[in-house]
Design a protein around this motif. Structure first.
Motif: not given
Length: 66
Positions: A19-44
């Protein structure tokens, strides 16, 4: 504290960060976290691969920008 409780806290913090950054700034910097469900799948799926192999697994976290 359970992993679910930790994940809830992490999600709350991530929402504040997002919420501290607008979506365009996040897109430009590639700032997106890996979803928890995907992280758990990778580990499992990784843990069974490692059992009994006595080998080191090396992983590259793509968010590092390397």
């Amino acid at each position: 504290m359970t992993i679910e409780e930790i994940e809830r806290l992490r999600q709350q913090l991530q929402e504040k960060i997002d919420a501290s950054k607008d979506i365009e700034s996040r897109r430009a910097m590639g700032q997106f976290s890996t979803p928890h469900v995907l992280s758990r799948q990778i580990v499992s799926e990784t843990i069974p691969y490692l059992k009994g192999r006595g080998r080191t697994l090396r992983m590259l976290e793509t968010s590092m920008g390397i």
